[in-house]
Structures are given as C-alpha cells and as structure tokens.
Design an enzyme around this catalytic site. Structure first.
Site, PDB file in Angstrom:
ATOM      1  N   CYS A  55       0.825  -1.214   0.000  1.00 19.40           N
ATOM      2  CA  CYS A  55       0.000   0.000   0.000  1.00 19.40           C
ATOM      3  C   CYS A  55       0.857   1.261   0.000  1.00 19.40           C
ATOM      4  O   CYS A  55       0.355   2.358  -0.235  1.00 19.40           O
ATOM      5  CB  CYS A  55      -0.952   0.010   1.198  1.00 19.40           C
ATOM      6  SG  CYS A  55      -0.082   0.047   2.773  1.00 19.40           S
ATOM      7  N   CYS A  68      -2.676  -2.831   8.717  1.00 18.84           N
ATOM      8  CA  CYS A  68      -2.340  -1.479   9.185  1.00 18.84           C
ATOM      9  C   CYS A  68      -1.922  -1.529  10.658  1.00 18.84           C
ATOM     10  O   CYS A  68      -1.012  -0.808  11.077  1.00 18.84           O
ATOM     11  CB  CYS A  68      -3.522  -0.548   9.005  1.00 18.84           C
ATOM     12  SG  CYS A  68      -4.361  -0.745   7.417  1.00 18.84           S
TER      13      CYS A  68
END
Ligand code: FES
Length: 125
Positions: free
Chosen positions: A35, A104
């Site tokens: 990402c 995350c």
C-alpha cells in the site's frame, strides 16, 4: 454496519502523540510495500520505562488510528511490556478493524518493535 468503529474514527480524527522526538532513545521506521504506507516511531526511555512516544504516519486512516492507539498502549510502560505488544491488542483496543485493514495494525506493532530494537542495540554499545 459502519466500516470503522467509533474508536478508529476518533483516533484517526484526533490522533494522540503525533510528532517527532529530536533526542529519541529509539527510532523505528517501517513500510508496507503493497500500500506504500510508512510509519515512524520515536521513543524516549528512562530507566527502561517509556516516558514519551511520538509517531509520524504517512498512511491510511487505520494506520493513523493504529499508531495513535499503539502509542497510548505503551506510554508509561516498561520496555519489556512494550515488546509484548501485538497488532491484535492494538486492533482490539480500537474495537476492531475490518479484515482487509488488519495489516495497518501490523505496521504499528512492527514500528514499535523496530524502535525498541534500535533502543536495545544503542544500549549495548
Ligand atoms: Fe496500508 Fe493501511 S492501507 S497501512
């Protein structure tokens, strides 16, 4: 059901402990190649207690909320306890993250581990 919990939204909109510590005792930076998000943690440690922690995160809402929550979870704690912090604990403290956003919280765990490794290696010198 909302994608994000209220806690995630709250920490994303009002992140705690954002910034840098100039004379940090440990610094850790990690990134996720997929990402492209980057997270950097700064630790101030006195007598093996984390007296201050700050972060800079260039990333998504979950990464910012995870960094914020992770700093809250380790602030004031002994180094040994911070080393045990898992992404699962961070995600749980945020009342959960969507499955595709779990990575995350992994970034937060890794950034803290790296900053602690940096502290430990400086201490050995
Ligand atoms: Fe990469 Fe959140 S999408 S850290």
């Amino acid at each position: 059901m909302a994608l994000y919990s209220e806690k995630v939204m709250e920490h994303f909109l009002h992140p705690r402990n954002v910034g840098i510590i100039e004379d940090a005792d440990g610094v850790g930076e990690v990134g996720n190649a997929k990402c492209g998000d980057i997270m950097k943690m700064y630790l101030k440690i006195d007598n093996d207690i984390i007296t201050d922690v700050k972060f800079e995160t260039f990333g998504c809402a979950s990464a910012i909320a995870s960094s914020s929550m992770a700093t809250e979870l380790i602030k004031g704690k002994p180094v040994s306890e911070a080393m045990e912090l898992t992404n699962k604990a961070v995600a749980e403290a945020l009342d959960g993250l969507p499955q595709h956003k779990i990575h995350c919280s992994v970034l937060a765990e890794e950034a803290i581990q790296k900053a602690l490794d940096n502290y430990n290696s400086r201490k050995e010198k």
